[in-house]
Motif scaffolding. Structure first.
Motif, PDB file in Angstrom:
ATOM      1  N   GLY A 135       0.775  -1.228   0.000  1.00  0.00           N
ATOM      2  CA  GLY A 135       0.000   0.000   0.000  1.00  0.00           C
ATOM      3  C   GLY A 135       0.804   1.274   0.000  1.00  0.00           C
ATOM      4  N   PHE A 136       2.112   1.207  -0.174  1.00  0.00           N
ATOM      5  CA  PHE A 136       2.953   2.399  -0.261  1.00  0.00           C
ATOM      6  C   PHE A 136       4.286   1.970  -0.854  1.00  0.00           C
ATOM      7  CE2 PHE A 136       4.205   0.421   3.669  1.00  0.00           C
ATOM      8  CZ  PHE A 136       5.566   0.649   3.773  1.00  0.00           C
ATOM      9  N   GLY A 137       5.195   2.924  -1.067  1.00  0.00           N
ATOM     10  CA  GLY A 137       6.560   2.576  -1.440  1.00  0.00           C
ATOM     11  C   GLY A 137       6.914   2.747  -2.900  1.00  0.00           C
ATOM     12  N   SER A 138       5.984   3.211  -3.745  1.00  0.00           N
ATOM     13  CA  SER A 138       6.306   3.332  -5.168  1.00  0.00           C
ATOM     14  C   SER A 138       7.443   4.332  -5.401  1.00  0.00           C
ATOM     15  CB  SER A 138       5.064   3.730  -5.958  1.00  0.00           C
ATOM     16  OG  SER A 138       4.523   4.925  -5.455  1.00  0.00           O
ATOM     17  N   ALA A 139       7.384   5.494  -4.731  1.00  0.00           N
ATOM     18  CA  ALA A 139       8.426   6.501  -4.923  1.00  0.00           C
ATOM     19  C   ALA A 139       9.774   6.003  -4.412  1.00  0.00           C
ATOM     20  CB  ALA A 139       8.039   7.796  -4.218  1.00  0.00           C
ATOM     21  N   MET A 140       9.745   5.233  -3.326  1.00  0.00           N
ATOM     22  CA  MET A 140      10.976   4.703  -2.752  1.00  0.00           C
ATOM     23  C   MET A 140      11.721   3.843  -3.770  1.00  0.00           C
ATOM     24  SD  MET A 140      11.200   2.145   0.533  1.00  0.00           S
ATOM     25  CE  MET A 140      10.363   0.804  -0.312  1.00  0.00           C
ATOM     26  N   VAL A 141      10.993   3.088  -4.582  1.00  0.00           N
ATOM     27  CA  VAL A 141      11.609   2.170  -5.533  1.00  0.00           C
ATOM     28  C   VAL A 141      11.890   2.844  -6.868  1.00  0.00           C
ATOM     29  CG1 VAL A 141      11.276   0.011  -6.817  1.00  0.00           C
ATOM     30  CG2 VAL A 141      10.520   0.189  -4.440  1.00  0.00           C
ATOM     31  N   ALA A 142      10.946   3.649  -7.351  1.00  0.00           N
ATOM     32  CA  ALA A 142      11.016   4.113  -8.736  1.00  0.00           C
ATOM     33  C   ALA A 142      11.654   5.485  -8.923  1.00  0.00           C
ATOM     34  CB  ALA A 142       9.612   4.132  -9.344  1.00  0.00           C
ATOM     35  N   ALA A 143      11.684   6.323  -7.870  1.00  0.00           N
ATOM     36  CA  ALA A 143      12.126   7.710  -8.064  1.00  0.00           C
ATOM     37  C   ALA A 143      13.556   7.789  -8.590  1.00  0.00           C
ATOM     38  CB  ALA A 143      11.992   8.491  -6.761  1.00  0.00           C
ATOM     39  N   GLY A 184      -8.383   2.921  -8.462  1.00  0.00           N
ATOM     40  CA  GLY A 184      -8.907   1.734  -9.127  1.00  0.00           C
ATOM     41  C   GLY A 184      -9.062   0.570  -8.175  1.00  0.00           C
ATOM     42  N   ARG A 185      -8.071   0.373  -7.331  1.00  0.00           N
ATOM     43  CA  ARG A 185      -8.159  -0.734  -6.381  1.00  0.00           C
ATOM     44  C   ARG A 185      -9.255  -0.495  -5.353  1.00  0.00           C
ATOM     45  NH1 ARG A 185      -3.394  -4.415  -4.251  1.00  0.00           N
ATOM     46  NH2 ARG A 185      -4.678  -5.876  -3.091  1.00  0.00           N
ATOM     47  N   GLY A 186      -9.348   0.735  -4.858  1.00  0.00           N
ATOM     48  CA  GLY A 186     -10.390   1.042  -3.889  1.00  0.00           C
ATOM     49  C   GLY A 186     -11.779   0.823  -4.460  1.00  0.00           C
ATOM     50  N   GLU A 211      -8.487  -8.270   2.855  1.00  0.00           N
ATOM     51  CA  GLU A 211      -9.217  -7.499   1.850  1.00  0.00           C
ATOM     52  C   GLU A 211      -9.599  -6.117   2.387  1.00  0.00           C
ATOM     53  OE1 GLU A 211     -10.005 -10.486   2.856  1.00  0.00           O
ATOM     54  OE2 GLU A 211      -9.597 -11.800   1.132  1.00  0.00           O
ATOM     55  N   SER A 212      -9.989  -6.046   3.670  1.00  0.00           N
ATOM     56  CA  SER A 212     -10.348  -4.757   4.265  1.00  0.00           C
ATOM     57  C   SER A 212      -9.131  -3.854   4.391  1.00  0.00           C
ATOM     58  CB  SER A 212     -10.998  -4.967   5.634  1.00  0.00           C
ATOM     59  OG  SER A 212     -12.254  -5.584   5.502  1.00  0.00           O
ATOM     60  N   PHE A 213      -7.993  -4.453   4.778  1.00  0.00           N
ATOM     61  CA  PHE A 213      -6.751  -3.667   4.840  1.00  0.00           C
ATOM     62  C   PHE A 213      -6.443  -3.066   3.486  1.00  0.00           C
ATOM     63  CE2 PHE A 213      -2.270  -3.425   3.833  1.00  0.00           C
ATOM     64  CZ  PHE A 213      -1.762  -2.646   4.853  1.00  0.00           C
ATOM     65  N   ARG A 214      -6.466  -3.896   2.429  1.00  0.00           N
ATOM     66  CA  ARG A 214      -6.125  -3.426   1.089  1.00  0.00           C
ATOM     67  C   ARG A 214      -7.071  -2.311   0.637  1.00  0.00           C
ATOM     68  NH1 ARG A 214      -1.385  -5.607   0.997  1.00  0.00           N
ATOM     69  NH2 ARG A 214      -1.260  -7.843   0.675  1.00  0.00           N
ATOM     70  N   ALA A 215      -8.376  -2.550   0.796  1.00  0.00           N
ATOM     71  CA  ALA A 215      -9.355  -1.593   0.299  1.00  0.00           C
ATOM     72  C   ALA A 215      -9.272  -0.268   1.055  1.00  0.00           C
ATOM     73  CB  ALA A 215     -10.758  -2.182   0.409  1.00  0.00           C
ATOM     74  N   THR A 216      -9.148  -0.329   2.376  1.00  0.00           N
ATOM     75  CA  THR A 216      -9.104   0.891   3.189  1.00  0.00           C
ATOM     76  C   THR A 216      -7.822   1.666   2.924  1.00  0.00           C
ATOM     77  OG1 THR A 216     -10.369  -0.296   4.883  1.00  0.00           O
ATOM     78  CG2 THR A 216      -9.350   1.787   5.529  1.00  0.00           C
ATOM     79  N   GLN A 217      -6.694   0.960   2.834  1.00  0.00           N
ATOM     80  CA  GLN A 217      -5.428   1.613   2.519  1.00  0.00           C
ATOM     81  C   GLN A 217      -5.481   2.239   1.134  1.00  0.00           C
ATOM     82  OE1 GLN A 217      -2.873   2.435   4.182  1.00  0.00           O
ATOM     83  NE2 GLN A 217      -1.098   2.591   2.829  1.00  0.00           N
ATOM     84  N   ALA A 218      -6.118   1.576   0.177  1.00  0.00           N
ATOM     85  CA  ALA A 218      -6.224   2.124  -1.178  1.00  0.00           C
ATOM     86  C   ALA A 218      -6.995   3.438  -1.169  1.00  0.00           C
ATOM     87  CB  ALA A 218      -6.887   1.114  -2.105  1.00  0.00           C
ATOM     88  N   VAL A 219      -8.090   3.503  -0.408  1.00  0.00           N
ATOM     89  CA  VAL A 219      -8.856   4.752  -0.340  1.00  0.00           C
ATOM     90  C   VAL A 219      -8.005   5.864   0.275  1.00  0.00           C
ATOM     91  CG1 VAL A 219     -10.855   5.883   0.708  1.00  0.00           C
ATOM     92  CG2 VAL A 219     -11.088   3.596  -0.254  1.00  0.00           C
TER      93      VAL A 219
END
Length: 259
Positions: free
Chosen positions: A40-48, A74-76, A176-184
């Motif tokens: 649910g996070f970390g894209s900038a850490m890897v791709a920047a 989209g995931r939310g 599933e609740s973790f994923r959906a809530t974090q996505a929102v």
């Protein structure tokens, strides 16, 4: 006129990124969104870093904000039936206040000092999670505080998602609740960042074109992350989450030391 200036001078082959750099940037995007899908996070850490080798830095942050916002929204939407609205009520108002406070503080605090504090905090939290095989749950009343601090970090550094994920992982939520809530939460947080980038002129037709070019790598990473997720137990997921926190903390501290 600045929006009409190409990122690369296509008439000058010497200005083109090397095929190797482009391949590394594409692979970094795939890895970034596999991790983003998992924790649910970390894209900038890897791709920047890899993206900065082929794009101006001023393009990298708004590009990742656009991709994060689209992916999280989209995931939310797909998992909206699993969203824990009670957690959103605890986190979102405080997150908005925290982001406004972070933006106000952005020009008034030493950036290197704040990055060092953030890096140390993330590293400590991740190591604590790795050292505790069954970390204790966080009380619900901690939700607004986590939302506030995460919002401040998001306003200052564009990276508050780790705290929302850390808090939600300590709640008795189904995966599933973790994923959906974090996505929102990430969709709202990154959407606010996209609006700020648009208000300052960083989102233009050229950036939207770059985002479209990056979508296949993002979708491949999302697919890969989803299939890895199906094979992870809760314990392995928590180890991965806390390992990502440790890596993020170390990365921030390294940048402070090198600067």
């Amino acid at each position: 006129m600045s929006s009409l200036v190409p990122v690369f001078s296509w008439l000058d082959p010497s200005a083109w990124p090397s095929p190797g750099a482009l391949a590394v940037a594409a692979l970094a995007l795939v890895a970034a969104y596999a991790i983003f899908t998992l924790v649910g996070f970390g894209s900038a850490m890897v791709a920047a870093g890899p993206l900065a080798a082929v794009l101006p830095v001023a393009r990298v942050i708004p590009l990742l904000a656009l991709l994060d916002c689209a992916g999280a929204a989209g995931r939310g939407w797909r998992q909206r039936a699993h969203i824990d609205r009670g957690q959103l009520r605890r986190l979102v108002p405080a997150m908005v206040i925290g982001q406004i406070l972070g933006i106000v503080l952005l020009g008034r605090l030493p950036a290197a000092w704040m990055a060092g504090v953030l890096g140390g905090f993330i590293l400590t939290y991740g190591l604590w999670g790795l050292a505790a095989p069954r970390p204790p749950a966080l009380l619900l009343r901690w939700g607004p505080l986590c939302g506030l601090i995460g919002g401040v970090f998001g306003g200052l550094f564009g990276s508050g998602g780790f705290l929302y994920a850390a808090y939600l992982s300590r709640q008795p939520l189904a995966r599933e609740s973790f994923r959906a809530t974090q996505a929102v939460l990430m969709g709202l947080s990154t959407g606010w960042r996209v609006l700020l980038c648009a208000a300052t002129g960083l989102v233009d037709p050229l950036l939207l074109g770059l985002a479209l070019l990056a979508v296949p790598a993002m979708l491949l990473g999302t697919w890969l992350g989803h299939h890895l997720d199906l094979r992870l137990s809760k314990e392995r997921f928590l180890r991965l989450l806390n390992g990502a926190l440790v890596a993020a903390g170390l990365g921030l501290l390294a940048r402070v030391l090198v600067a």
